[in-house]
Design an enzyme around this catalytic site. Sequence first.
Site, short mmCIF file in Angstrom:
data_model
loop_
_atom_site.label_atom_id
_atom_site.label_comp_id
_atom_site.label_asym_id
_atom_site.label_seq_id
_atom_site.Cartn_x
_atom_site.Cartn_y
_atom_site.Cartn_z
N ASN A 43 -2.96 -27.95 -10.25
CA ASN A 43 -3.85 -27.69 -11.39
C ASN A 43 -3.66 -28.77 -12.44
OD1 ASN A 43 -4.77 -25.34 -10.19
ND2 ASN A 43 -3.28 -24.03 -11.24
N GLU A 168 -12.35 -25.01 -5.05
CA GLU A 168 -11.35 -23.92 -4.99
C GLU A 168 -12.01 -22.62 -4.52
OE1 GLU A 168 -8.26 -24.35 -5.25
OE2 GLU A 168 -7.77 -25.93 -6.69
#
Length: 281
Positions: A43, A168
């Site tokens: 991330n 994602e």
Amino acid sequence: MAMDKIIEVNDLFFRYNDGDQWTINGVSMFVNQGEWLSIIGHNGSGKSTLAKCLNGLLLPEKGSVLVNRLDTSDEESIWEIRRQVGMVFQNPDNQFVGTTVRDDVAFGMENHGVPREEMLIRLDNALKQVKMEGFAQQEPHRLSGGQKQRVAIAGIIALKPSIIILDEATSMLDPEGRNEIIHTMRDLNKEYGVTVISITHDLEEAIYSDRILVMNHGEILDQGSPRDIFKTTKLLEDVGLDLPFTIKLRQQLQKQGFPLSDNALFQEELVEELWTLRSKI
């Protein structure tokens, strides 16, 4: 044989606010037509920002992004680029607008002005391609997570994009749902030639791709085939990525003295190598 580049990114810089650090810092990369490319990183590595630059949701501050030779910074080309590059996001519940699966898949085509006769054909074909034709009249909220994402993918397929980006898209799914999406996208890629770009931190998913880019702090650290990337795992571990189970098991067995190669990516390959070793004992 040389492959056609469907996306070319040249010295791309992007930041969300003036004075901020670059979220994308001088990235140059390409995507070949018909390949499955995984862009991996933790991330904050810049991978999702890069994905949004690839279909013009975000525009570069410096550098260029070309999709089928169309520049995302060209206002006259941007809607054609977005038609060619479909995106499936993380949370499937945020993507539904129709009261039934059929209505939801039709919504995007209606917005694009697809004639009704053509729309009906595309709708049926899209649901068949993701194996959801039996759920056409279902209410989306009654579906499982994997089924919801397959419907979201059907809505993109119906618009006939050249490229599908999964941003994602499997991260909120259970293992069964994740496997459903991976198999669906593999079929679309291999059987229909759809170019797939998977933005993910899940390396279990990335091993199925043709090529992997590793990102960290807005830069590309490494790229290559899954076998090349996973032969040396220190870089992946250094940037905080969790290795696939088969790779971790292989390394532990090597530490225990098993003379295994660094080639096994999948469970079946590791089992075969262990079986070969056993037969020599």
